[in-house]
Design a protein around this motif. Sequence first.
Motif, PDB file in Angstrom:
ATOM      1  N   ALA A 553       0.808  -1.216   0.000  1.00  0.00           N
ATOM      2  CA  ALA A 553       0.000   0.000   0.000  1.00  0.00           C
ATOM      3  C   ALA A 553       0.843   1.269   0.000  1.00  0.00           C
ATOM      4  CB  ALA A 553      -0.973   0.011   1.182  1.00  0.00           C
ATOM      5  N   GLY A 554       2.047   1.181  -0.594  1.00  0.00           N
ATOM      6  CA  GLY A 554       2.908   2.359  -0.696  1.00  0.00           C
ATOM      7  C   GLY A 554       2.874   2.954  -2.097  1.00  0.00           C
ATOM      8  N   GLU A 555       3.514   4.106  -2.230  1.00  0.00           N
ATOM      9  CA  GLU A 555       3.618   4.778  -3.528  1.00  0.00           C
ATOM     10  C   GLU A 555       5.062   5.194  -3.716  1.00  0.00           C
ATOM     11  OE1 GLU A 555       1.264   8.191  -2.916  1.00  0.00           O
ATOM     12  OE2 GLU A 555      -0.633   7.174  -3.351  1.00  0.00           O
ATOM     13  N   PHE A 556       5.508   5.346  -4.979  1.00  0.00           N
ATOM     14  CA  PHE A 556       6.874   5.842  -5.165  1.00  0.00           C
ATOM     15  C   PHE A 556       7.006   6.741  -6.376  1.00  0.00           C
ATOM     16  CE2 PHE A 556       8.048   2.868  -8.555  1.00  0.00           C
ATOM     17  CZ  PHE A 556       7.149   1.829  -8.357  1.00  0.00           C
ATOM     18  N   ASP A 557       8.042   7.596  -6.324  1.00  0.00           N
ATOM     19  CA  ASP A 557       8.359   8.492  -7.432  1.00  0.00           C
ATOM     20  C   ASP A 557       9.152   7.705  -8.471  1.00  0.00           C
ATOM     21  OD1 ASP A 557       7.272  10.447  -5.861  1.00  0.00           O
ATOM     22  OD2 ASP A 557       9.215  11.114  -5.065  1.00  0.00           O
ATOM     23  N   PRO A 558       9.286   8.274  -9.673  1.00  0.00           N
ATOM     24  CA  PRO A 558      10.101   7.581 -10.676  1.00  0.00           C
ATOM     25  C   PRO A 558      11.496   7.286 -10.117  1.00  0.00           C
ATOM     26  CG  PRO A 558       9.008   9.494 -11.622  1.00  0.00           C
ATOM     27  CD  PRO A 558       8.711   9.511 -10.169  1.00  0.00           C
ATOM     28  N   PRO A 559      11.969   6.041 -10.227  1.00  0.00           N
ATOM     29  CA  PRO A 559      13.280   5.668  -9.675  1.00  0.00           C
ATOM     30  C   PRO A 559      14.409   6.418 -10.376  1.00  0.00           C
ATOM     31  CG  PRO A 559      12.036   3.744 -10.397  1.00  0.00           C
ATOM     32  CD  PRO A 559      11.299   4.924 -10.886  1.00  0.00           C
ATOM     33  N   GLU A 560      15.502   6.642  -9.637  1.00  0.00           N
ATOM     34  CA  GLU A 560      16.656   7.338 -10.223  1.00  0.00           C
ATOM     35  C   GLU A 560      17.845   6.387 -10.228  1.00  0.00           C
ATOM     36  OE1 GLU A 560      16.870  11.285  -7.877  1.00  0.00           O
ATOM     37  OE2 GLU A 560      15.387   9.957  -6.968  1.00  0.00           O
ATOM     38  N   THR A 561      18.624   6.441 -11.291  1.00  0.00           N
ATOM     39  CA  THR A 561      19.811   5.601 -11.355  1.00  0.00           C
ATOM     40  C   THR A 561      21.006   6.383 -10.831  1.00  0.00           C
ATOM     41  OG1 THR A 561      18.874   4.594 -13.304  1.00  0.00           O
ATOM     42  CG2 THR A 561      21.206   4.173 -12.897  1.00  0.00           C
ATOM     43  N   LEU A 562      21.724   5.777  -9.877  1.00  0.00           N
ATOM     44  CA  LEU A 562      22.925   6.402  -9.319  1.00  0.00           C
ATOM     45  C   LEU A 562      24.064   5.418  -9.496  1.00  0.00           C
ATOM     46  CD1 LEU A 562      21.593   7.653  -5.848  1.00  0.00           C
ATOM     47  CD2 LEU A 562      21.788   8.992  -7.937  1.00  0.00           C
ATOM     48  N   GLY A 563      24.828   5.539 -10.564  1.00  0.00           N
ATOM     49  CA  GLY A 563      25.884   4.569 -10.822  1.00  0.00           C
ATOM     50  C   GLY A 563      25.284   3.184 -10.991  1.00  0.00           C
ATOM     51  N   GLU A 564      25.716   2.233 -10.153  1.00  0.00           N
ATOM     52  CA  GLU A 564      25.198   0.860 -10.277  1.00  0.00           C
ATOM     53  C   GLU A 564      23.922   0.666  -9.469  1.00  0.00           C
ATOM     54  OE1 GLU A 564      28.594  -1.050  -8.571  1.00  0.00           O
ATOM     55  OE2 GLU A 564      29.763   0.382  -9.749  1.00  0.00           O
ATOM     56  N   ASP A 565      23.548   1.694  -8.717  1.00  0.00           N
ATOM     57  CA  ASP A 565      22.391   1.562  -7.834  1.00  0.00           C
ATOM     58  C   ASP A 565      21.168   2.281  -8.371  1.00  0.00           C
ATOM     59  OD1 ASP A 565      23.839   0.157  -5.924  1.00  0.00           O
ATOM     60  OD2 ASP A 565      24.571   2.018  -5.016  1.00  0.00           O
ATOM     61  N   VAL A 566      20.032   1.890  -7.832  1.00  0.00           N
ATOM     62  CA  VAL A 566      18.805   2.607  -8.141  1.00  0.00           C
ATOM     63  C   VAL A 566      18.255   3.160  -6.834  1.00  0.00           C
ATOM     64  CG1 VAL A 566      16.420   2.364  -8.953  1.00  0.00           C
ATOM     65  CG2 VAL A 566      18.275   1.207 -10.149  1.00  0.00           C
ATOM     66  N   ARG A 567      17.827   4.421  -6.886  1.00  0.00           N
ATOM     67  CA  ARG A 567      17.249   5.014  -5.699  1.00  0.00           C
ATOM     68  C   ARG A 567      15.744   5.180  -5.901  1.00  0.00           C
ATOM     69  NH1 ARG A 567      19.676  10.361  -3.584  1.00  0.00           N
ATOM     70  NH2 ARG A 567      18.869  11.236  -5.513  1.00  0.00           N
ATOM     71  N   ILE A 568      14.991   4.672  -4.935  1.00  0.00           N
ATOM     72  CA  ILE A 568      13.532   4.770  -5.024  1.00  0.00           C
ATOM     73  C   ILE A 568      13.019   5.508  -3.806  1.00  0.00           C
ATOM     74  CG2 ILE A 568      11.388   3.459  -5.220  1.00  0.00           C
ATOM     75  CD1 ILE A 568      13.261   1.143  -6.302  1.00  0.00           C
ATOM     76  N   ARG A 569      12.353   6.616  -4.054  1.00  0.00           N
ATOM     77  CA  ARG A 569      11.788   7.397  -2.957  1.00  0.00           C
ATOM     78  C   ARG A 569      10.289   7.247  -2.954  1.00  0.00           C
ATOM     79  NH1 ARG A 569      15.434  12.687  -4.238  1.00  0.00           N
ATOM     80  NH2 ARG A 569      16.915  12.428  -2.534  1.00  0.00           N
ATOM     81  N   GLY A 570       9.713   7.170  -1.789  1.00  0.00           N
ATOM     82  CA  GLY A 570       8.264   7.032  -1.743  1.00  0.00           C
ATOM     83  C   GLY A 570       7.707   7.187  -0.350  1.00  0.00           C
ATOM     84  N   ARG A 571       6.461   6.688  -0.197  1.00  0.00           N
ATOM     85  CA  ARG A 571       5.730   6.875   1.047  1.00  0.00           C
ATOM     86  C   ARG A 571       4.830   5.671   1.252  1.00  0.00           C
ATOM     87  NH1 ARG A 571       1.024   9.906   2.699  1.00  0.00           N
ATOM     88  NH2 ARG A 571       1.515  11.118   4.567  1.00  0.00           N
ATOM     89  N   GLY A 572       4.694   5.232   2.472  1.00  0.00           N
ATOM     90  CA  GLY A 572       3.824   4.091   2.733  1.00  0.00           C
ATOM     91  C   GLY A 572       3.536   3.938   4.208  1.00  0.00           C
ATOM     92  N   PRO A 573       2.525   3.119   4.559  1.00  0.00           N
ATOM     93  CA  PRO A 573       2.134   2.952   5.962  1.00  0.00           C
ATOM     94  C   PRO A 573       3.239   2.320   6.802  1.00  0.00           C
ATOM     95  CG  PRO A 573       0.470   2.018   4.485  1.00  0.00           C
ATOM     96  CD  PRO A 573       1.664   2.344   3.648  1.00  0.00           C
ATOM     97  N   VAL A 574       3.399   2.822   8.019  1.00  0.00           N
ATOM     98  CA  VAL A 574       4.357   2.254   8.962  1.00  0.00           C
ATOM     99  C   VAL A 574       4.032   0.781   9.203  1.00  0.00           C
ATOM    100  CG1 VAL A 574       5.121   2.329  11.379  1.00  0.00           C
ATOM    101  CG2 VAL A 574       4.831   4.467  10.085  1.00  0.00           C
TER     102      VAL A 574
END
Length: 654
Positions: A553-574
Amino acid sequence: MSEHNHLRKRSRSIGILAHVDAGKTTLSEQILFCTGAVRALGRVDRGDTAMDTDQIERERGITVFADQAVFEHGGRRYTLIDTPGHVDFAAEAERALAALDAAILLVDSSGGVRPHAVMLARLARKWNVPVLLFLNKCDLANSNPERTMEQAAQRLEAELVPMPADPERVAEVDEEFLEKYLEGDFTVEDCNCALSRAFCSGAAMPVLKGSAMTGDGVDELLDALDLLLPEENVQEGPLDARVYKVRRDAKGKRVTFVRINSGRISPRDTFTFGDQVEKIHEIRIYRGNRFELADEALPGDAVGLTGLTVPRCGDRLQDANGAKTITGRTAFETQPALAARVTALDGTNDSALMEKLRLLEDEDPQLGVTYDVSTKEILVRVMGPVQLEILESLLASRFGIKASFSPPRVLYRETIAAPVMGYGHYEPLRHYAETNLRLEPAERGSGISFESECHVDDLTVNYQNLIRTHVFERAHRGVLTGSELTDVKVILVAGRAHLKHTEGGDFREATYRAIRQGLMNAKNVLLEPYYRFEILVPSASSGRVMSDIPAMAGEFDPPETLGEDVRIRGRGPVATFADYSLALRSFTHGEGSAMFLMDGYDTCHNAEEVIVQTGYDPGADTEQPASSVFCSHGAGFNVPWNEAESWMHCPKMK
Ligand code: GDP
Ligand code: MG
């Protein structure tokens, strides 16, 4: 002492921010040792460090409380405030941040830049604290300072400037210097000033590397601080000081730690707080758990004050038009969303346990100790399970109480979706009070507020104020699950008192009943706490994360690529994300990590389920009656909530 104080350079408070085990305590020791503030170098593994003085910290080898020490370097006094590194103590770290002139962000160059470090850097930015990056553990064979630096540049989104700074790099972060640089007309001094400017404004993050263990790079770090923090002489001005910590010393005396921004504090200064007068007894300059007394505290100083009982973290001591007062509370971002039940195992009764927990709450206001009358439970609000372990040890070591905690559970809240009227009348024999309210939904995170539309001819200001007091004096319970009511505006529409029969407490009854009666008629909404998160995973695992998030039940922004990693920012219930860090670490084989920050309350994703599970029956909650009491032929009788409105004595609003 005071004659040359005005010539003294403004002292500075600095802090070391880091993920647990990055080497904070080791670096603190090294700094104190290098500057001659302590004679012997303490070691974490031997448990004889100058900071980390609390027994629990020594036993566990982690920093829980922000401790502090004083040292001198480059003719200037520094207060070093140690901050806790574990995520469960992010609240304590944030409180310490508010008192810093600069922070050293410590990163283990053999382990990389963790999301926790990213969060600390972000909080530092929020409090306008400039950050210096120290790449630690460079003595280890598997350390990789270059790679760590690349990671840092990406993850911290900062302009890194390796020290000693290259003028060309400085020109890139400071426009004023860029001009001089391009003209080829600049001095070393110009370059240093520019770097200091960029550092203080947050435009640049200087970087040093070394080893807290061997002491490599520590002198350079201290010189960098001297260079980066501009010199200022102590100036007179009206007092402005901020409380960043409250502790009890070994003798149980309350010590209020303040950082002075301007003005001065002297022993015997008095402060007013409402109608209370508070007087300072001592000014203490702390070095670990030892202290010296001072006869004044000046701008830049971070000192402990005894004699004050009122001020809590975030409060300010101020001098406004000649009157010294204690004012305003600052809202800290990190708020606990979990609660755990405390039970004494050694026969300590509830009220004695509550009393000790209140002492701990005085030091950590976010602990929010409450007693749930309906379930007869003592609850504390916490950030996570590690905090519970610490609380357990604290109760044992400080008060000799053996207690246990239930696994932390999510704290739900309730609010309403549309305006509704609430009626309460309380009139047993020789009592009288009536309160008519309108409850309106308010903005998320705004809590309970009060306003009056009632004319003072109908109800005197005194009674109106009394009703206001009753609205705020306790948490009101919602009718869905009995959780705390929030984000509601309570508007007093009408009220009535009796010349002879209104007694103290009658308006409390009428007001509580009115709120409750309104809720019984309202469109109620269950709220749950949310996290804002940032997840960092190797790109191979990003698909899994992106399918997990909506499933929780979470949501996320478009993922960003950082070198070999992907960063995913979002929001969801504790509730659904609480254990995700563990899962993430396991399916990424320790490569992925996540950082979670409380992000307030919002509509519950599985309200129906929670309501059914809770099994709360508002009608059976005798502590929170929604009914009213009227009087007939000298006897009081109950009128159920669904019939109460038509019985009210106040004239109905058109
Ligand atoms: P804290 O949790 O951030 O306070 O970290 P500590 O200072 O307790 O250090 C954690 C562990 O790392 C301890 O075992 C230290 O001895 C070790 N450590 C700290 N700094 C260094 C360093 O520069 N090099 C090496 N090799 N070990 C270090
Ligand atoms: Mg430590």
